[in-house]
Every structure is written in structure tokens, then in C-alpha cells.
Scaffold this motif. Structure first.
Motif, PDB file in Angstrom:
ATOM      1  N   PRO A 393       0.944  -1.316  -0.021  1.00 30.77           N
ATOM      2  CA  PRO A 393      -0.201  -0.135   0.090  1.00 30.77           C
ATOM      3  C   PRO A 393       0.807   1.267   0.025  1.00 30.77           C
ATOM      4  O   PRO A 393       1.795   1.335   0.818  1.00 30.77           O
ATOM      5  CB  PRO A 393      -0.909  -0.067   1.266  1.00 30.77           C
ATOM      6  CG  PRO A 393      -0.654  -1.647   1.606  1.00 30.77           C
ATOM      7  CD  PRO A 393       0.555  -2.191   1.301  1.00 30.77           C
ATOM      8  N   LEU A 394       0.506   2.163  -0.920  1.00 29.93           N
ATOM      9  CA  LEU A 394       1.348   3.622  -1.020  1.00 29.93           C
ATOM     10  C   LEU A 394       1.299   4.255   0.192  1.00 29.93           C
ATOM     11  O   LEU A 394       2.400   4.942   0.670  1.00 29.93           O
ATOM     12  CB  LEU A 394       0.659   4.171  -2.040  1.00 29.93           C
ATOM     13  CG  LEU A 394       1.386   4.202  -3.448  1.00 29.93           C
ATOM     14  CD1 LEU A 394       0.564   4.997  -4.453  1.00 29.93           C
ATOM     15  CD2 LEU A 394       2.852   4.073  -3.565  1.00 29.93           C
ATOM     16  N   ARG A 395       0.332   4.223   1.157  1.00 25.65           N
ATOM     17  CA  ARG A 395       0.140   4.990   2.326  1.00 25.65           C
ATOM     18  C   ARG A 395       1.298   4.567   3.139  1.00 25.65           C
ATOM     19  O   ARG A 395       1.710   5.192   4.191  1.00 25.65           O
ATOM     20  CB  ARG A 395      -1.592   4.983   2.971  1.00 25.65           C
ATOM     21  CG  ARG A 395      -1.548   3.634   3.381  1.00 25.65           C
ATOM     22  CD  ARG A 395      -2.800   3.623   4.308  1.00 25.65           C
ATOM     23  NE  ARG A 395      -4.013   3.871   3.422  1.00 25.65           N
ATOM     24  CZ  ARG A 395      -5.180   4.398   4.206  1.00 25.65           C
ATOM     25  NH1 ARG A 395      -4.904   4.425   5.329  1.00 25.65           N
ATOM     26  NH2 ARG A 395      -6.129   4.750   3.375  1.00 25.65           N
ATOM     27  N   ASN A 396       1.568   3.438   3.077  1.00 25.94           N
ATOM     28  CA  ASN A 396       2.728   3.044   4.139  1.00 25.94           C
ATOM     29  C   ASN A 396       3.918   3.786   3.887  1.00 25.94           C
ATOM     30  O   ASN A 396       4.861   3.966   5.045  1.00 25.94           O
ATOM     31  CB  ASN A 396       3.026   1.557   3.990  1.00 25.94           C
ATOM     32  CG  ASN A 396       1.854   0.664   4.422  1.00 25.94           C
ATOM     33  OD1 ASN A 396       1.000   1.083   4.860  1.00 25.94           O
ATOM     34  ND2 ASN A 396       2.066  -0.761   4.347  1.00 25.94           N
ATOM     35  N   TYR A 397       4.401   4.288   2.742  1.00 26.27           N
ATOM     36  CA  TYR A 397       5.368   4.932   2.389  1.00 26.27           C
ATOM     37  C   TYR A 397       5.235   6.327   2.654  1.00 26.27           C
ATOM     38  O   TYR A 397       6.304   7.178   2.668  1.00 26.27           O
ATOM     39  CB  TYR A 397       6.050   4.575   1.041  1.00 26.27           C
ATOM     40  CG  TYR A 397       5.983   3.246   0.534  1.00 26.27           C
ATOM     41  CD1 TYR A 397       7.030   2.169   1.122  1.00 26.27           C
ATOM     42  CD2 TYR A 397       5.206   2.604  -0.434  1.00 26.27           C
ATOM     43  CE1 TYR A 397       7.070   1.056   0.893  1.00 26.27           C
ATOM     44  CE2 TYR A 397       5.249   1.398  -0.612  1.00 26.27           C
ATOM     45  CZ  TYR A 397       6.447   0.501  -0.231  1.00 26.27           C
ATOM     46  OH  TYR A 397       6.454  -0.826  -0.430  1.00 26.27           O
ATOM     47  N   PHE A 398       4.011   6.682   2.456  1.00 31.41           N
ATOM     48  CA  PHE A 398       3.779   8.326   2.677  1.00 31.41           C
ATOM     49  C   PHE A 398       2.992   8.517   3.950  1.00 31.41           C
ATOM     50  O   PHE A 398       1.796   8.835   3.712  1.00 31.41           O
ATOM     51  CB  PHE A 398       3.135   8.916   1.229  1.00 31.41           C
ATOM     52  CG  PHE A 398       3.855   8.631   0.160  1.00 31.41           C
ATOM     53  CD1 PHE A 398       5.063   9.446  -0.044  1.00 31.41           C
ATOM     54  CD2 PHE A 398       3.822   7.608  -0.811  1.00 31.41           C
ATOM     55  CE1 PHE A 398       5.833   9.222  -1.438  1.00 31.41           C
ATOM     56  CE2 PHE A 398       4.777   7.362  -1.863  1.00 31.41           C
ATOM     57  CZ  PHE A 398       5.605   8.303  -2.113  1.00 31.41           C
ATOM     58  N   PRO A 399       3.543   8.606   4.989  1.00 26.36           N
ATOM     59  CA  PRO A 399       2.628   8.915   6.195  1.00 26.36           C
ATOM     60  C   PRO A 399       2.040  10.387   5.876  1.00 26.36           C
ATOM     61  O   PRO A 399       2.759  11.344   5.236  1.00 26.36           O
ATOM     62  CB  PRO A 399       3.653   9.042   7.253  1.00 26.36           C
ATOM     63  CG  PRO A 399       4.832   8.274   6.787  1.00 26.36           C
ATOM     64  CD  PRO A 399       4.882   8.376   5.450  1.00 26.36           C
ATOM     65  N   ALA A 400       0.983  10.760   6.537  1.00 24.12           N
ATOM     66  CA  ALA A 400       0.278  11.799   6.257  1.00 24.12           C
ATOM     67  C   ALA A 400       1.177  13.099   6.625  1.00 24.12           C
ATOM     68  O   ALA A 400       0.939  13.989   6.079  1.00 24.12           O
ATOM     69  CB  ALA A 400      -1.121  12.083   7.036  1.00 24.12           C
ATOM     70  N   ALA A 401       2.097  12.928   7.516  1.00 17.17           N
ATOM     71  CA  ALA A 401       2.817  14.023   7.854  1.00 17.17           C
ATOM     72  C   ALA A 401       3.877  14.591   6.834  1.00 17.17           C
ATOM     73  O   ALA A 401       4.224  15.818   6.706  1.00 17.17           O
ATOM     74  CB  ALA A 401       3.675  13.843   9.317  1.00 17.17           C
ATOM     75  N   THR A 402       4.172  13.637   5.944  1.00 18.24           N
ATOM     76  CA  THR A 402       5.188  14.029   5.048  1.00 18.24           C
ATOM     77  C   THR A 402       4.952  15.445   4.214  1.00 18.24           C
ATOM     78  O   THR A 402       3.573  15.594   3.764  1.00 18.24           O
ATOM     79  CB  THR A 402       5.316  12.818   3.884  1.00 18.24           C
ATOM     80  OG1 THR A 402       5.296  11.653   4.547  1.00 18.24           O
ATOM     81  CG2 THR A 402       6.758  13.259   2.971  1.00 18.24           C
ATOM     82  N   ASP A 403       5.777  16.279   3.979  1.00 14.66           N
ATOM     83  CA  ASP A 403       5.270  17.547   3.323  1.00 14.66           C
ATOM     84  C   ASP A 403       5.456  17.321   1.772  1.00 14.66           C
ATOM     85  O   ASP A 403       6.197  16.319   1.110  1.00 14.66           O
ATOM     86  CB  ASP A 403       6.306  18.816   3.864  1.00 14.66           C
ATOM     87  CG  ASP A 403       7.544  18.402   3.568  1.00 14.66           C
ATOM     88  OD1 ASP A 403       8.211  19.344   2.741  1.00 14.66           O
ATOM     89  OD2 ASP A 403       8.056  17.464   4.091  1.00 14.66           O
ATOM     90  N   LEU A 404       4.564  18.124   1.201  1.00 16.59           N
ATOM     91  CA  LEU A 404       4.457  18.119  -0.433  1.00 16.59           C
ATOM     92  C   LEU A 404       5.928  18.177  -1.121  1.00 16.59           C
ATOM     93  O   LEU A 404       6.266  17.233  -2.002  1.00 16.59           O
ATOM     94  CB  LEU A 404       3.782  19.162  -0.944  1.00 16.59           C
ATOM     95  CG  LEU A 404       1.998  19.123  -0.602  1.00 16.59           C
ATOM     96  CD1 LEU A 404       1.387  20.081  -1.549  1.00 16.59           C
ATOM     97  CD2 LEU A 404       1.492  17.420  -1.159  1.00 16.59           C
ATOM     98  N   GLU A 405       6.681  18.821  -0.512  1.00 17.19           N
ATOM     99  CA  GLU A 405       7.984  19.161  -1.373  1.00 17.19           C
ATOM    100  C   GLU A 405       8.885  17.971  -1.325  1.00 17.19           C
ATOM    101  O   GLU A 405       9.266  17.589  -2.354  1.00 17.19           O
ATOM    102  CB  GLU A 405       8.712  20.155  -0.415  1.00 17.19           C
ATOM    103  CG  GLU A 405       9.399  21.609  -1.495  1.00 17.19           C
ATOM    104  CD  GLU A 405       9.861  22.580  -0.723  1.00 17.19           C
ATOM    105  OE1 GLU A 405      11.314  22.560  -0.719  1.00 17.19           O
ATOM    106  OE2 GLU A 405       9.021  23.270  -0.380  1.00 17.19           O
ATOM    107  N   ALA A 406       8.733  17.288   0.046  1.00 17.95           N
ATOM    108  CA  ALA A 406       9.817  16.025  -0.108  1.00 17.95           C
ATOM    109  C   ALA A 406       9.212  14.965  -0.950  1.00 17.95           C
ATOM    110  O   ALA A 406       9.805  14.286  -1.446  1.00 17.95           O
ATOM    111  CB  ALA A 406       9.484  15.573   1.469  1.00 17.95           C
TER     112      ALA A 406
END
Ligand code: HEC
Length: 474
Positions: A393-406
């Protein structure tokens, strides 16, 4: 205007389209390999029965054949087309590549398959009705045609890993795509393990024979077949590893779930112990035990085996020129096929996808998340689930906190460049990267413990991942 001819994506939110294909094919492998192994075993037994005047062995062939009629030929014939249906929607251009390269190979396979199906009926229904010599010939024809179907399919499967000869991209001959070192190693490995399956499944039939002396004899034959083939399979597996592309070995060593090798080794050990036990004490052979062993082979041997084969082929789905997300990532001059990457780099996905609502062609702050979701569906969902369940699942790699720029950085560094060995080169325009990042940022982080085993240990922050990926790149 030039378009990218991608079909609409088939997205299965529960487990992912890849797993649907995987589940159907794993079950199919059990049915088909058992049948091919049994066909050759029958030819051997028929020969043995003929020479040693053992009509009781023909009765075993008849009963095992009857069992296979349902087990392999009915269920196998349902799961076989099931693979066609599911792969055609999950990977339309991958299947198209295989058909365009191997149409006559498939046709050949179907002819042999028809002979095989007629053959199993004849073996079962003509047993004791035709003279032994004729029955023996029938079983030899049945054995050889069954094996031919396997040879044809394995050649095509190994083309999915990579074309047989390096020069195939220029000359694109059927045989140079079909025959390569991987073809023979894979054929040998499947040949060995198919006999293991034949021995395990055969126990279900043998256990039901009332005569103890006969049961003992067959139990021993099956045990030797099972032990010998499992040992041969392990040896051949080492050869098979030497015929894989470097990227496949890297993915195998770094990106497969940790439990895979343990499961397969455990399964092989269990099979060894089981056959040793039934060899020493044939009374231990009971139908329920054999059925349980069949399940063990299916779940702990075939499932990890098939999933591994699918995974180590990444990022390609066929011939190392069609990516898993259906984009053509490499020129095939001999077939006049051009990589689509330059077109995407120049114009982006949103301008070139055919099946896209017009209001998503330009990214705006209002439609960014929606456009990003379309991009994720088109370019990632073949390998990554967008929901919490299913495949990576993609969400496992992109926790909600990750900022857009990263996230945008990751998309440009890791994916646009093609630096990650196991992921396609996916170039996004700046707008598209922003849109996809906006969508990814809306995915929630996984709740503790929700991470699936296949992703355990790999949930890294995107920027770290990009540098890790670059390190992996030799
Ligand atoms: C060909 C299949 C494939 C496609 C298409 C694909 N990925 Fe991956 N991706 C993988 C595999 C395999 C891994 C490794 C998974 C693991 O180890 O858990 C991975 C890992 C990742 C990771 C973890 C960090 C890393 O680099 O290993 C991120 C983030 C990621 N993918 C994002 C994406 C995004 C975003 C897309 C779409 C734009 C995408 N992937 C498309 C196969 C794919």
C-alpha cells in the motif's frame, strides 16, 4: 495530437489486481504441474506394469487419472482461462506483447492441450478395455503431449523475465525470444517440483486402496518420487538463480518478504519428513494427510514461489520492454516499437492519456488531488494498492505528515530518473508531480500493526528511499 495508448486501469481495492492474478495462477500451477508430472509418471508406471505384469498398477493409473479429471482438468481449465481474463484486464499491453510475439506458440500449446485432454479420458475410460500395448502407447502420448504444453508455456514465461537472446530486440525472431538459459533452467526446476506435487497429490488416491500390500508398494514409489524430485528441484534452483538478470537477484535479495525463503525451506523439509515417514511406514499414508500436505505445498511453496517470480521481474511485465504499469519503456527496433518515455517526458501523462476527463488535463489547485489520484491509478496501482490493504500500500510509504515538497523531490529523484531498479521510469511534469504529491499526502499513515508482511521493514521515508535506491543502482 499524440496520445499514449494506455487502456483504462483495472483497479481492485481489496488485494490489488496483481494478487488476483497471483492467486488464480498459484492455484493453476498446482493443478497443471500435478497433471503434467502425473502424465509422465503414468507413462513410467504403464511401462513398468507392462514389463512386470502388474495390472494393479494400471488400476492406480485409472483412479489417479479419474481424480485428475476433476482436480486438474476441470479446475485447471477454469483457472487457466481465469489467468487469461485477469491478466488481460490487469496488464492488457503485457498480454498483447506476449500474443504478438508468440501467437503460434500459444496455438501450438492449445493443440497439444487438446490431445492431452483427450488422452486423459482415453487412459481412464479405455483402461482394461484395450490391450495393454495400446494402453501403454496412449500413456506415452499423454505424457509427451502434457510435457510439451509445459515447455511452450515455460518459454513464454521466461520471455516475460527477459528475451532468450540479447539480440532479440533487433532481430525479434520467435525462437530467439523463446529459448534462452532461463528457459531451460526454469523448465528443469518446474519439471523437478512438478513430480513432487504429483507424489504429494497421488497420496490422496493411493491411500484409498484397500489392499495393504499394494498400498505399501505405491506409497514407496510415491515417496521415492517425492524425495528424489524435491532434492533435484533444490539443486536445479541454484542453476536457475544463475540465469536471472542482475536486477532480479537484487530484488530477490533485498525486496522480498523475509518469510518467503523460510516458508519454502520449511515446506521442503516438511515434504521430506512426510515422504521419509511414509517410506518407512506406508500405513502412515492417509488421504487427509496427503490433502493437508497438498495445501502446505500450495500455501508455503507455490504462493511465495509465484509471487517471487512476479516480483523479481519488476519493473517489467514482459520482455523487459513493457513496464508493469503498461508504459513501453524501451525501443524494440526489430518490431518498430518505440519507448514512450520521451513522449511522456515531453508532454506528461495528463496530456497524453486517452481515457481522461477533459477537466483533469490541466492541474489546478482545485483538481490537484483528483488528478493525482488518476496518476496514481495509472502509474502506480499496478504494483501499489491505494487502499490500506493489498499489495505494497502506497500509504505505508507516505505518512500523512510528509510534506509536499519532500514527496515531489522523491518523485523527481527516484521515479523520474528511473533510478529505482524495481520501479519503472515514471517522468512527471512539475504540475503532475505536484498533483500526485497532493494526492499521496491525503493518504493516511498506517495504524500500528496494520502494515502487511510484504511491506514490513521497508516503510521508509521517501527521501531516504530515493537515496537507498540510488545506492542499489550499480
Ligand atoms: C513495477 C511496479 C511498480 C510501480 C509501477 C511502482 N512501484 Fe513503487 N515500488 C515497487 C516495489 C517492488 C517496491 C519495493 C517495495 C518494498 O520493498 O516494500 C516499491 C517501493 C516504493 C516506495 C518505497 C521506497 C522505495 O523507493 O523503495 C515508494 C515511496 C514507492 N514505491 C512509490 C511509488 C509511486 C508513487 C509509484 C507511482 C508513481 C510507484 N511506486 C510505482 C514497485 C512499483
Amino acid at each position: 495530437m499524440e496520445f499514449l495508448g494506455l487502456y483504462p486501469t483495472w483497479y481492485e481495492p481489496g488485494v490489488g489486481s496483481g494478487w488476483i492474478v497471483g492467486i488464480i495462477s498459484t492455484v493453476h500451477v498446482l493443478f497443471s504441474h500435478t497433471a503434467v508430472g502425473a502424465a509422465i509418471f503414468f507413462a513410467f508406471l504403464a511401462n513398468y506394469a507392462h514389463r512386470h505384469d502388474r495390472p494393479d498398477l494400471l488400476e492406480f493409473i485409472r483412479r489417479y487419472g479419474l481424480f485428475l479429471l476433476v482436480f486438474s482438468y476441470v479446475l485447471g481449465s477454469i483457472t487457466g482461462p481465469g489467468i487469461w481474463y485477469s491478466t488481460t484486464v490487469a496488464s492488457p499491453r503485457g498480454i498483447s506483447a506476449l500474443i504478438h510475439n508468440f501467437v503460434w506458440m500459444w496455438a501450438t500449446e492449445w493443440v497439444f492441450f487438446i490431445i492431452e485432454v483427450v488422452g486423459v479420458y482415453m487412459l481412464v475410460y479405455l483402461a482394461n478395455r484395450v490391450d495393454r500395448q495400446t494402453h501403454l502407447k496412449l500413456s506415452v502420448i499423454f505424457g509427451l503431449t502434457s510435457y510439451t504444453t509445459m515447455l511452450v508455456i515455460v518459454g513464454i514465461l521466461s520471455f516475460m523475465m527477459w528475451p532468450g537472446k540479447a539480440d532479440w530486440y533487433n532481430e525479434t525472431g520467435v525462437l530467439s525470444g523463446f529459448y534462452g538459459p532461463n528457459t531451460f533452467a526454469q523448465l528443469a526446476m518446474r519439471t523437478a517440483f512438478m513430480f513432487t506435487m504429483t507424489a504429494v497429490v497421488g497420496g490422496i488416491v493411493a491411500a484409498r486402496f484397500p489392499d495393504p500390500a499394494f498400498k505399501k508398494d505405491v506409497a514407496r514409489k510415491l515417496a521415492w518420487l517425492g524425495i528424489g524430485s524435491a532434492i533435484a528441484g533444490v539443486l536445479v534452483f541454484r542453476w536457475y538463480l544463475t540465469t536471472l538478470p542482475d536486477t532480479a537477484l537484487l530484488v530477490m535479495n533485498n525486496r522480498l518478504p523475509d518469510w518467503f525463503p523460510l516458508a519454502v525451506m520449511g515446506m521442503l523439509a516438511a515434504v521430506g519428513v512426510y515422504f521419509l515417514a511414509t517410506l518407512i511406514q506406508p500405513r502412515l499414508l492417509v488421504a487427509s494427510g496427503a490433502a493437508a500436505m497438498t495445501l502446505v505445498v500450495l500455501v508455503f511453496g507455490l504462493w511465495p514461489g509465484e509471487v517471487a517470480r512476479e516480483s523479481i521481474r519488476k519493473p517489467w511485465v514482459a520482455g523487459q520492454y513493457v513496464y508493469s504499469n503498461q508504459v513501453i519503456g524501451r525501443d524494440v527496433p526489430g518490431r518498430d516499437i518505440q519507448s514512450e518515455i520521451p513522449l511522456i517526458e515531453e508532454r506528461g501523462f495528463l496530456q497524453t492519456l486517452v481515457f481522461l476527463p477533459d477537466n483533469l488535463r490541466q492541474v489546478t489547485p482545485d483538481n490537484a488531488v483528483e488528478a493525482g489520484r488518476v496518476l496514481a491509478l495509472t502509474t502506480c496501482s499496478n504494483c501499489h494498492s491505494l487502499s490500506p490493504t493489498g499489495m505494497r500500500p502506497l500509504r505505508n510509504y507516505f505518512p500523512a505528515a510528509t510534506d509536499l515538497e519532500a514527496i515531489v523531490d522523491y518523485l523527481h529523484a527516484g521515479l523520474a530518473s528511473g533510478n529505482t531498479l524495481y520501479m519503472p521510469q515514471i517522468p512527471f511534469t512539475d504540475d503532475e508531480a505536484f498533483a500526485l504529491a497532493s494526492y499521496l499526502a491525503t493518504l493516511q499513515s498506517p495504524s500500528a500493526g496494520a502494515a502487511k508482511p510484504q511491506t514490513a521493514g521497508h516503510a521508509v521515508t521517501p527521501t531516504l528511499a530515493a537515496s537507498a535506491a540510488r545506492e542499489m543502482n550499480p
